[in-house]
Design a protein around this motif. Structure first.
Motif, PDB file in Angstrom:
ATOM      1  N   SER A   1     -27.652  -2.426  -3.746  1.00  0.00           N
ATOM      2  CA  SER A   1     -26.509  -1.708  -3.171  1.00  0.00           C
ATOM      3  C   SER A   1     -25.910  -0.907  -4.321  1.00  0.00           C
ATOM      4  CB  SER A   1     -25.425  -2.662  -2.675  1.00  0.00           C
ATOM      5  OG  SER A   1     -25.974  -3.599  -1.839  1.00  0.00           O
ATOM      6  N   THR A   2     -25.208   0.153  -3.998  1.00  0.00           N
ATOM      7  CA  THR A   2     -24.633   0.982  -5.071  1.00  0.00           C
ATOM      8  C   THR A   2     -23.163   1.275  -4.794  1.00  0.00           C
ATOM      9  OG1 THR A   2     -25.261   2.993  -3.917  1.00  0.00           O
ATOM     10  CG2 THR A   2     -26.824   2.165  -5.545  1.00  0.00           C
ATOM     11  N   ILE A   3     -22.436   1.516  -5.865  1.00  0.00           N
ATOM     12  CA  ILE A   3     -21.056   1.995  -5.755  1.00  0.00           C
ATOM     13  C   ILE A   3     -21.021   3.302  -6.542  1.00  0.00           C
ATOM     14  CG2 ILE A   3     -18.622   1.566  -6.342  1.00  0.00           C
ATOM     15  CD1 ILE A   3     -19.341  -1.443  -6.377  1.00  0.00           C
ATOM     16  N   LEU A   4     -20.637   4.367  -5.878  1.00  0.00           N
ATOM     17  CA  LEU A   4     -20.505   5.659  -6.561  1.00  0.00           C
ATOM     18  C   LEU A   4     -19.035   5.846  -6.903  1.00  0.00           C
ATOM     19  CD1 LEU A   4     -21.554   8.515  -7.397  1.00  0.00           C
ATOM     20  CD2 LEU A   4     -21.047   9.240  -5.056  1.00  0.00           C
ATOM     21  N   SER A   5     -18.761   6.090  -8.168  1.00  0.00           N
ATOM     22  CA  SER A   5     -17.375   6.271  -8.583  1.00  0.00           C
ATOM     23  C   SER A   5     -17.230   7.636  -9.252  1.00  0.00           C
ATOM     24  CB  SER A   5     -17.000   5.139  -9.547  1.00  0.00           C
ATOM     25  OG  SER A   5     -15.856   5.486 -10.253  1.00  0.00           O
ATOM     26  N   VAL A   6     -16.451   8.493  -8.614  1.00  0.00           N
ATOM     27  CA  VAL A   6     -16.256   9.846  -9.156  1.00  0.00           C
ATOM     28  C   VAL A   6     -14.908   9.872  -9.868  1.00  0.00           C
ATOM     29  CG1 VAL A   6     -16.145  12.305  -8.598  1.00  0.00           C
ATOM     30  CG2 VAL A   6     -17.593  10.778  -7.230  1.00  0.00           C
ATOM     31  N   GLY A   7     -14.950  10.033 -11.192  1.00  0.00           N
ATOM     32  CA  GLY A   7     -13.705  10.037 -11.962  1.00  0.00           C
ATOM     33  C   GLY A   7     -13.435  11.407 -12.563  1.00  0.00           C
ATOM     34  N   THR A   8     -12.293  11.550 -13.228  1.00  0.00           N
ATOM     35  CA  THR A   8     -11.980  12.836 -13.838  1.00  0.00           C
ATOM     36  C   THR A   8     -12.843  13.055 -15.080  1.00  0.00           C
ATOM     37  OG1 THR A   8     -10.167  11.733 -14.964  1.00  0.00           O
ATOM     38  CG2 THR A   8      -9.582  13.067 -13.055  1.00  0.00           C
ATOM     39  N   GLU A   9     -13.147  11.968 -15.786  1.00  0.00           N
ATOM     40  CA  GLU A   9     -13.963  12.078 -17.007  1.00  0.00           C
ATOM     41  C   GLU A   9     -15.450  12.113 -16.684  1.00  0.00           C
ATOM     42  OE1 GLU A   9     -12.988  12.482 -20.321  1.00  0.00           O
ATOM     43  OE2 GLU A   9     -11.090  12.934 -19.328  1.00  0.00           O
ATOM     44  N   HIS A  10     -15.887  11.124 -15.892  1.00  0.00           N
ATOM     45  CA  HIS A  10     -17.293  11.144 -15.479  1.00  0.00           C
ATOM     46  C   HIS A  10     -17.534  10.393 -14.186  1.00  0.00           C
ATOM     47  CE1 HIS A  10     -17.047   8.756 -19.393  1.00  0.00           C
ATOM     48  NE2 HIS A  10     -16.711   7.915 -18.462  1.00  0.00           N
ATOM     49  N   THR A  11     -18.754  10.619 -13.695  1.00  0.00           N
ATOM     50  CA  THR A  11     -19.195   9.955 -12.467  1.00  0.00           C
ATOM     51  C   THR A  11     -20.057   8.777 -12.876  1.00  0.00           C
ATOM     52  OG1 THR A  11     -19.097  12.016 -11.257  1.00  0.00           O
ATOM     53  CG2 THR A  11     -20.579  10.346 -10.371  1.00  0.00           C
ATOM     54  N   ALA A  12     -19.906   7.668 -12.151  1.00  0.00           N
ATOM     55  CA  ALA A  12     -20.678   6.477 -12.478  1.00  0.00           C
ATOM     56  C   ALA A  12     -21.341   5.933 -11.218  1.00  0.00           C
ATOM     57  CB  ALA A  12     -19.762   5.416 -13.092  1.00  0.00           C
ATOM     58  N   VAL A  13     -22.520   5.349 -11.411  1.00  0.00           N
ATOM     59  CA  VAL A  13     -23.190   4.673 -10.297  1.00  0.00           C
ATOM     60  C   VAL A  13     -23.395   3.223 -10.719  1.00  0.00           C
ATOM     61  CG1 VAL A  13     -25.292   4.520  -8.919  1.00  0.00           C
ATOM     62  CG2 VAL A  13     -24.348   6.766  -9.474  1.00  0.00           C
ATOM     63  N   CYS A  14     -22.847   2.311  -9.920  1.00  0.00           N
ATOM     64  CA  CYS A  14     -22.961   0.885 -10.232  1.00  0.00           C
ATOM     65  C   CYS A  14     -23.984   0.259  -9.291  1.00  0.00           C
ATOM     66  CB  CYS A  14     -21.594   0.228 -10.053  1.00  0.00           C
ATOM     67  SG  CYS A  14     -21.615  -1.547 -10.329  1.00  0.00           S
ATOM     68  N   LEU A  15     -24.875  -0.525  -9.855  1.00  0.00           N
ATOM     69  CA  LEU A  15     -25.888  -1.200  -9.028  1.00  0.00           C
ATOM     70  C   LEU A  15     -25.455  -2.628  -8.782  1.00  0.00           C
ATOM     71  CD1 LEU A  15     -29.262  -0.174 -10.733  1.00  0.00           C
ATOM     72  CD2 LEU A  15     -27.886   1.073  -9.042  1.00  0.00           C
ATOM     73  N   ILE A  16     -25.641  -3.060  -7.530  1.00  0.00           N
ATOM     74  CA  ILE A  16     -25.339  -4.449  -7.206  1.00  0.00           C
ATOM     75  C   ILE A  16     -26.617  -5.094  -6.703  1.00  0.00           C
ATOM     76  CG2 ILE A  16     -23.880  -5.966  -5.811  1.00  0.00           C
ATOM     77  CD1 ILE A  16     -21.805  -3.852  -6.014  1.00  0.00           C
ATOM     78  N   GLY A  17     -26.932  -6.230  -7.269  1.00  0.00           N
ATOM     79  CA  GLY A  17     -28.177  -6.908  -6.927  1.00  0.00           C
ATOM     80  C   GLY A  17     -28.708  -7.558  -8.193  1.00  0.00           C
ATOM     81  N   ASN A  18     -29.949  -7.958  -8.167  1.00  0.00           N
ATOM     82  CA  ASN A  18     -30.513  -8.609  -9.349  1.00  0.00           C
ATOM     83  C   ASN A  18     -30.987  -7.553 -10.355  1.00  0.00           C
ATOM     84  OD1 ASN A  18     -31.643 -10.243 -11.207  1.00  0.00           O
ATOM     85  ND2 ASN A  18     -33.340 -10.950  -9.925  1.00  0.00           N
ATOM     86  N   THR A  19     -30.083  -7.218 -11.278  1.00  0.00           N
ATOM     87  CA  THR A  19     -30.371  -6.133 -12.220  1.00  0.00           C
ATOM     88  C   THR A  19     -31.008  -6.641 -13.518  1.00  0.00           C
ATOM     89  OG1 THR A  19     -28.121  -6.296 -13.077  1.00  0.00           O
ATOM     90  CG2 THR A  19     -28.500  -4.643 -11.371  1.00  0.00           C
ATOM     91  N   ALA A  20     -31.214  -7.973 -13.604  1.00  0.00           N
ATOM     92  CA  ALA A  20     -31.701  -8.559 -14.857  1.00  0.00           C
ATOM     93  C   ALA A  20     -33.035  -7.952 -15.305  1.00  0.00           C
ATOM     94  CB  ALA A  20     -31.826 -10.072 -14.689  1.00  0.00           C
ATOM     95  N   GLU A  21     -33.860  -7.602 -14.326  1.00  0.00           N
ATOM     96  CA  GLU A  21     -35.208  -7.107 -14.659  1.00  0.00           C
ATOM     97  C   GLU A  21     -35.242  -5.611 -14.994  1.00  0.00           C
ATOM     98  OE1 GLU A  21     -38.227  -9.414 -12.573  1.00  0.00           O
ATOM     99  OE2 GLU A  21     -36.998 -10.492 -14.043  1.00  0.00           O
TER     100      GLU A  21
END
Ligand code: PEP
Ligand code: MN
Length: 337
Positions: free
Chosen positions: A27-47
């Protein structure tokens, strides 16, 4: 894991980056900020080989592992402070928003007199409980739906946005015209209720539970924000401690830490935190000094006769004096009050 994107990343490239991860089951969270845009991943990111992603994806500037369980409310994912706007009033960084009103709405006359007075003194939002969570089943339970009607009447008369506490998700329809839904301390981990308000487009004032950690508060807020409603205000209202001379113990560190850990607005409630009227002004000043975005203060036109929490309620003059003091301090703190 969060990826911070380059400034020039186009919408098409961002969309395809996101869908690539979603196809892999994240799953992802897209965050649009004034400085930058970020994409956060949710799930098993260890690999995931983060460096490989950074090197092979032209829109990615760098990646960071997020160790905390809360993501959508995390400042690492969303750097800009969230400002909640309600009826022309802002709550968040740069503001010190005062919410005032009685513990419970008792009558039309009572709520109207209080609303007019606290507005005059500088409160920006009116509070008033209609459904009261009480330890004893024999204590006053609030005026219920009629109480909400009275609160809305006071909103109409004064123009103040209103906040009131919901007890469970079956009441949501009753709160249609209430500007901010309050989730009280006793319901902070009512996960079905959190999910239900996560589906609304209405600000939620989430109070910390009597015996909940700061992390648990953030995770409860995460339920709401991850559900699609990012209009959440966190409220520290005192926690149970070994101390018996105050009703609760105001956790000022929580206020400062929440501001650092999360982008959500943070306010505090000196009334329930202390249970003692004379402590409310000094605690309110401390709350401002520690960096909160506002306070919620119980105020009553006749505290001695209040049906609920009279001992911790300021009278109208005391509230006026507190506001005058806070207005002076807000200048030093560079906050709009
Ligand atoms: C309230 O604000 O009316 C209230 C009941 O507070 P808490 O949930 O913090 O006890
Ligand atoms: Mn109360």
């Amino acid at each position: 894991m969060v990826f911070i994107l380059n400034h020039g990343a186009t919408k098409e490239k961002i969309d395809s980056f996101i869908s690539g991860w979603e196809q892999k089951g994240f799953s992802t969270i897209l965050s649009v900020g004034t400085e930058h845009t970020a994409v956060c991943l949710i799930g098993n990111t260890a690999e995931i080989d983060m460096d490989h992603v950074v090197q092979t994806t032209d829109i990615v500037m760098y990646g960071k592992r997020i160790t905390e369980q809360y993501k959508a409310v995390n400042r690492t994912v969303h750097e800009d402070s969230t400002i909640v706007n309600v009826g022309g009033v802002s709550i968040g960084e740069g503001f010190f928003t005062v919410i005032s009103g009685p513990c419970s709405v008792e009558s039309r006359e009572q709520i109207l007199e209080i609303a007019q007075s606290v507005r005059e003194s500088g409160a920006r939002i009116l509070r008033g409980g209609a459904f009261k969570p009480r330890s004893s089943p024999y204590a006053f339970q609030g005026r219920q739906a009629e109480g909400l009607e009275m609160l809305l009447m006071a909103k109409k008369a004064t123009g103040l946005p209103v906040v009131s506490e919901i007890m469970n998700q079956t009441q949501i329809d009753l709160f249609e015209d209430i500007d901010i839904i309050q989730i009280g301390a006793r319901n902070m981990q009512n996960f079905d209720l959190l999910k239900a308000v996560g589906g609304l487009k209405k600000p939620v004032l989430l109070k910390r539970g009597l015996a909940n950690t700061i992390e648990e508060l953030l995770l409860s807020a995460e339920y709401i924000v991850a559900g699609g409603n990012d209009q959440v205000i966190l409220c520290e209202r005192g926690i149970r401690s070994f101390e018996t001379m105050t009703r609760n113990t105001l956790d000022l560190s929580a206020v400062a830490l929440l501001k650092q850990k999360s982008h959500l607005p943070v306010i505090a409630d000196p009334s329930h935190a202390s249970g003692i009227r004379s402590l409310v002004p000094p605690l309110a000043k401390a709350i401002m000094a520690v960096g909160a975005d506002g306070i919620m203060v119980e105020t009553h036109n006749d505290p001695a006769k209040a049906l609920c929490d009279g001992a911790q309620s300021l009278d109208l003059d005391q509230f006026g004096a507190l506001m005058a003091d806070l207005k002076k301090r807000a200048i030093i703190e560079n906050k709009t009050i």
